[in-house]
Design a protein around this motif. Structure first.
Motif, PDB file in Angstrom:
ATOM      1  N   GLY A 103       0.714  -0.997   0.051  1.00 19.39           N
ATOM      2  CA  GLY A 103       0.005  -0.001  -0.072  1.00 19.39           C
ATOM      3  C   GLY A 103       0.850   1.324   0.168  1.00 19.39           C
ATOM      4  N   ILE A 104       2.066   1.320   0.026  1.00 13.03           N
ATOM      5  CA  ILE A 104       3.000   2.361   0.014  1.00 13.03           C
ATOM      6  C   ILE A 104       3.963   2.138  -0.883  1.00 13.03           C
ATOM      7  CG2 ILE A 104       4.711   3.864   1.280  1.00 13.03           C
ATOM      8  CD1 ILE A 104       1.725   4.102   2.242  1.00 13.03           C
ATOM      9  N   ARG A 105       4.264   3.188  -1.966  1.00 11.62           N
ATOM     10  CA  ARG A 105       5.544   2.928  -2.759  1.00 11.62           C
ATOM     11  C   ARG A 105       6.918   2.738  -2.156  1.00 11.62           C
ATOM     12  NH1 ARG A 105       2.363   7.329  -4.738  1.00 11.62           N
ATOM     13  NH2 ARG A 105       3.593   8.952  -3.560  1.00 11.62           N
ATOM     14  N   ALA A 106       7.552   1.730  -2.935  1.00 10.05           N
ATOM     15  CA  ALA A 106       8.919   1.611  -2.563  1.00 10.05           C
ATOM     16  C   ALA A 106       9.558   0.578  -3.643  1.00 10.05           C
ATOM     17  CB  ALA A 106       8.873   0.872  -1.224  1.00 10.05           C
ATOM     18  N   GLN A 107      10.992   0.680  -3.585  1.00 10.61           N
ATOM     19  CA  GLN A 107      11.501  -0.233  -4.455  1.00 10.61           C
ATOM     20  C   GLN A 107      11.449  -1.442  -4.022  1.00 10.61           C
ATOM     21  OE1 GLN A 107      13.174   0.873  -7.624  1.00 10.61           O
ATOM     22  NE2 GLN A 107      12.103   2.891  -6.739  1.00 10.61           N
ATOM     23  N   ILE A 108      11.436  -2.639  -5.021  1.00 14.33           N
ATOM     24  CA  ILE A 108      11.288  -3.950  -4.630  1.00 14.33           C
ATOM     25  C   ILE A 108      12.058  -4.670  -5.471  1.00 14.33           C
ATOM     26  CG2 ILE A 108       9.764  -5.790  -5.043  1.00 14.33           C
ATOM     27  CD1 ILE A 108       7.171  -4.026  -4.511  1.00 14.33           C
ATOM     28  N   GLY A 109      12.759  -5.452  -4.922  1.00 17.50           N
ATOM     29  CA  GLY A 109      13.750  -6.593  -5.705  1.00 17.50           C
ATOM     30  C   GLY A 109      12.878  -7.726  -6.040  1.00 17.50           C
ATOM     31  N   THR A 110      13.043  -8.264  -6.999  1.00 16.84           N
ATOM     32  CA  THR A 110      12.746  -9.858  -7.256  1.00 16.84           C
ATOM     33  C   THR A 110      13.512 -10.613  -7.907  1.00 16.84           C
ATOM     34  OG1 THR A 110      11.679  -8.925  -9.419  1.00 16.84           O
ATOM     35  CG2 THR A 110      10.265  -9.074  -7.804  1.00 16.84           C
ATOM     36  N   ARG A 111      13.310 -11.945  -7.741  1.00 18.52           N
ATOM     37  CA  ARG A 111      14.122 -13.202  -8.342  1.00 18.52           C
ATOM     38  C   ARG A 111      13.159 -14.361  -8.057  1.00 18.52           C
ATOM     39  NH1 ARG A 111      15.875 -12.762  -2.811  1.00 18.52           N
ATOM     40  NH2 ARG A 111      16.062 -14.656  -1.865  1.00 18.52           N
ATOM     41  N   CYS A 112      13.733 -15.382  -8.963  1.00 13.71           N
ATOM     42  CA  CYS A 112      13.040 -16.858  -8.802  1.00 13.71           C
ATOM     43  C   CYS A 112      14.207 -17.734  -8.711  1.00 13.71           C
ATOM     44  CB  CYS A 112      12.250 -16.905 -10.277  1.00 13.71           C
ATOM     45  SG  CYS A 112      10.732 -16.075 -10.513  1.00 13.71           S
ATOM     46  N   GLU A 113      13.723 -18.801  -7.746  1.00 11.20           N
ATOM     47  CA  GLU A 113      14.521 -20.107  -7.866  1.00 11.20           C
ATOM     48  C   GLU A 113      15.126 -20.566  -9.288  1.00 11.20           C
ATOM     49  OE1 GLU A 113      12.757 -23.051  -5.641  1.00 11.20           O
ATOM     50  OE2 GLU A 113      11.213 -23.420  -7.384  1.00 11.20           O
ATOM     51  N   GLY A 114      16.284 -20.675  -9.252  1.00  9.03           N
ATOM     52  CA  GLY A 114      16.979 -20.974 -10.675  1.00  9.03           C
ATOM     53  C   GLY A 114      17.072 -20.233 -11.745  1.00  9.03           C
ATOM     54  N   GLY A 115      16.930 -18.777 -11.330  1.00 14.64           N
ATOM     55  CA  GLY A 115      16.824 -17.585 -12.151  1.00 14.64           C
ATOM     56  C   GLY A 115      15.784 -17.671 -13.137  1.00 14.64           C
ATOM     57  N   GLN A 116      14.900 -18.508 -13.225  1.00 16.12           N
ATOM     58  CA  GLN A 116      13.837 -18.019 -14.329  1.00 16.12           C
ATOM     59  C   GLN A 116      12.612 -19.088 -13.779  1.00 16.12           C
ATOM     60  OE1 GLN A 116      15.033 -19.372 -18.094  1.00 16.12           O
ATOM     61  NE2 GLN A 116      15.055 -21.652 -17.326  1.00 16.12           N
ATOM     62  N   VAL A 117      11.221 -18.580 -14.401  1.00 16.24           N
ATOM     63  CA  VAL A 117      10.251 -19.615 -14.030  1.00 16.24           C
ATOM     64  C   VAL A 117      10.163 -20.821 -14.878  1.00 16.24           C
ATOM     65  CG1 VAL A 117       7.725 -19.712 -14.368  1.00 16.24           C
ATOM     66  CG2 VAL A 117       8.882 -17.723 -13.360  1.00 16.24           C
ATOM     67  N   THR A 118       9.822 -22.014 -14.303  1.00 17.17           N
ATOM     68  CA  THR A 118       9.965 -23.221 -15.171  1.00 17.17           C
ATOM     69  C   THR A 118       8.657 -23.111 -16.067  1.00 17.17           C
ATOM     70  OG1 THR A 118      11.264 -24.461 -13.442  1.00 17.17           O
ATOM     71  CG2 THR A 118      10.175 -25.653 -14.891  1.00 17.17           C
ATOM     72  N   VAL A 119       9.125 -23.306 -17.125  1.00 17.71           N
ATOM     73  CA  VAL A 119       7.964 -23.133 -18.376  1.00 17.71           C
ATOM     74  C   VAL A 119       7.718 -24.595 -18.658  1.00 17.71           C
ATOM     75  CG1 VAL A 119       7.010 -22.452 -20.529  1.00 17.71           C
ATOM     76  CG2 VAL A 119       8.756 -21.288 -19.117  1.00 17.71           C
ATOM     77  N   LYS A 120       6.959 -25.207 -17.880  1.00 17.40           N
ATOM     78  CA  LYS A 120       6.257 -26.646 -18.088  1.00 17.40           C
ATOM     79  C   LYS A 120       4.980 -26.955 -17.439  1.00 17.40           C
ATOM     80  CE  LYS A 120       8.055 -31.422 -17.582  1.00 17.40           C
ATOM     81  NZ  LYS A 120       9.019 -32.275 -16.822  1.00 17.40           N
ATOM     82  N   LYS A 121       4.261 -27.433 -18.028  1.00 17.58           N
ATOM     83  CA  LYS A 121       2.799 -27.829 -17.532  1.00 17.58           C
ATOM     84  C   LYS A 121       2.918 -28.560 -16.156  1.00 17.58           C
ATOM     85  CE  LYS A 121      -1.798 -29.623 -18.606  1.00 17.58           C
ATOM     86  NZ  LYS A 121      -2.501 -30.326 -19.604  1.00 17.58           N
ATOM     87  N   GLY A 122       2.184 -27.833 -15.178  1.00 14.43           N
ATOM     88  CA  GLY A 122       2.092 -28.505 -13.675  1.00 14.43           C
ATOM     89  C   GLY A 122       3.237 -28.092 -13.027  1.00 14.43           C
ATOM     90  N   GLU A 123       4.281 -27.506 -13.193  1.00 11.55           N
ATOM     91  CA  GLU A 123       5.543 -27.077 -12.624  1.00 11.55           C
ATOM     92  C   GLU A 123       5.077 -25.827 -11.797  1.00 11.55           C
ATOM     93  OE1 GLU A 123       8.552 -28.563 -12.264  1.00 11.55           O
ATOM     94  OE2 GLU A 123       7.618 -30.221 -13.071  1.00 11.55           O
ATOM     95  N   TRP A 124       5.704 -26.041 -10.645  1.00 17.24           N
ATOM     96  CA  TRP A 124       5.699 -24.666  -9.629  1.00 17.24           C
ATOM     97  C   TRP A 124       6.750 -23.985  -9.456  1.00 17.24           C
ATOM     98  CZ3 TRP A 124       1.345 -23.070  -6.635  1.00 17.24           C
ATOM     99  CH2 TRP A 124       0.366 -24.138  -6.701  1.00 17.24           C
ATOM    100  N   THR A 125       7.162 -22.736  -9.365  1.00 15.25           N
ATOM    101  CA  THR A 125       8.418 -22.112  -9.098  1.00 15.25           C
ATOM    102  C   THR A 125       8.371 -21.205  -8.135  1.00 15.25           C
ATOM    103  OG1 THR A 125       8.911 -22.132 -11.610  1.00 15.25           O
ATOM    104  CG2 THR A 125      10.226 -20.576 -10.146  1.00 15.25           C
ATOM    105  N   LEU A 126       9.079 -20.890  -7.186  1.00 12.47           N
ATOM    106  CA  LEU A 126       9.198 -20.213  -6.097  1.00 12.47           C
ATOM    107  C   LEU A 126       9.585 -18.778  -6.623  1.00 12.47           C
ATOM    108  CD1 LEU A 126       9.639 -22.404  -2.946  1.00 12.47           C
ATOM    109  CD2 LEU A 126       7.562 -21.630  -4.115  1.00 12.47           C
ATOM    110  N   CYS A 127       9.262 -17.514  -6.530  1.00 12.00           N
ATOM    111  CA  CYS A 127       9.955 -16.284  -6.602  1.00 12.00           C
ATOM    112  C   CYS A 127       9.638 -15.447  -5.563  1.00 12.00           C
ATOM    113  CB  CYS A 127       9.247 -15.618  -7.862  1.00 12.00           C
ATOM    114  SG  CYS A 127       9.364 -16.700  -9.494  1.00 12.00           S
TER     115      CYS A 127
END
Length: 239
Positions: A103-127
């Motif tokens: 609810g308040i503006r701020a700079q946000i850093g983001t990353r995913c495990e393994g460096g990217q989202v796994t593009v495969k049906k049924g796969e979960w990725t934590l970011c």
């Protein structure tokens, strides 16, 4: 005359008669006394009584944002185009969702495990999104993948699920409470809330806000629970 009336009565009987006469006179006087609770009463309305919370909310919060705001107002750049890498588009969505929750503006850093989202049906990725030092883990589920290859467009159906906990900010709580209630309330108050605190989503945080409602026959204090959900602070009236 009175003396002759009491002749023949015992001292006890005479006292009883006098007492009854006094009560009758008092009753007549009460009958002719004006009532204070009639329709023409000018007595002031009773002052509402409640335990007042310590922090007075007296103005809007200029840094407040919500889902209805434009990205530029949130401090975000234009969204990635459809030709941008899939992971980049997902992380951009997570940044925006994290800002709306806080609810308040701020700079946000983001990353995913393994460096990217796994593009495969049924796969979960934590970011992970990092907001003012607090790490919030979002889950990305790829539900379906169609197309691909050098001659076709790849379509990816996915969902982003919120973390179990989020960041509760005092400024966001106060700003949202002011925005929702200042037009119909005479006074707004909240508990002392830390500048930033990690809390469980969709559960009672233990903090309270209240407003003095003046839209009824008499002013009344309305107390609310403070809850954080995916869209930011929300307030639920305490019955």
């Amino acid at each position: 005359m009175i003396r002759r009336y009491f002749e023949g009565l015992s001292r006890f009987e005479a006292a009883f008669v006098v007492a009854v006469a006094c009560l009758a006179v008092a009753g007549i006087g009460f009958a002719f006394r004006p009532h204070s609770d009639g329709g023409d009463s000018t007595a002031p309305r009773p002052t509402p009584t409640a335990k007042k919370l310590p922090v007075v909310i007296s103005s809007a919060e200029p840094a407040l944002i919500d889902a209805a705001w434009e990205r530029s107002e949130m401090g975000l750049p234009p969204p990635p185009g459809s030709d941008a890498p899939f992971t980049e588009r997902v992380l951009d969505e997570i940044r925006e969702k994290t800002l709306v929750m806080a609810g308040i503006r701020a700079q946000i850093g983001t990353r995913c495990e393994g460096g990217q989202v796994t593009v495969k049906k049924g796969e979960w990725t934590l970011c992970t999104a990092t907001y003012q030092g607090v790490e919030l883990v979002w889950e990305v589920l790829v539900e379906d993948v169609t197309g691909g290859g050098s001659w076709t467009v790849q379509l990816i159906d996915y969902q982003v699920f919120p973390p179990d906990s989020g960041v509760l900010l005092a400024k966001a709580v106060q700003g949202r409470f002011w925005a929702q209630h200042h037009e119909h309330a005479k006074e707004l108050r909240c508990d002392r809330i830390p500048p930033l605190k990690r809390v469980t989503l969709d559960e009672d945080t233990g903090y309270r806000c209240q407003y003095l409602a003046v839209d009824g026959d008499a002013p009344r204090w309305v107390n609310t629970k403070v809850i954080l959900d995916e869209a930011g602070p929300v307030f639920r009236e305490i019955e």
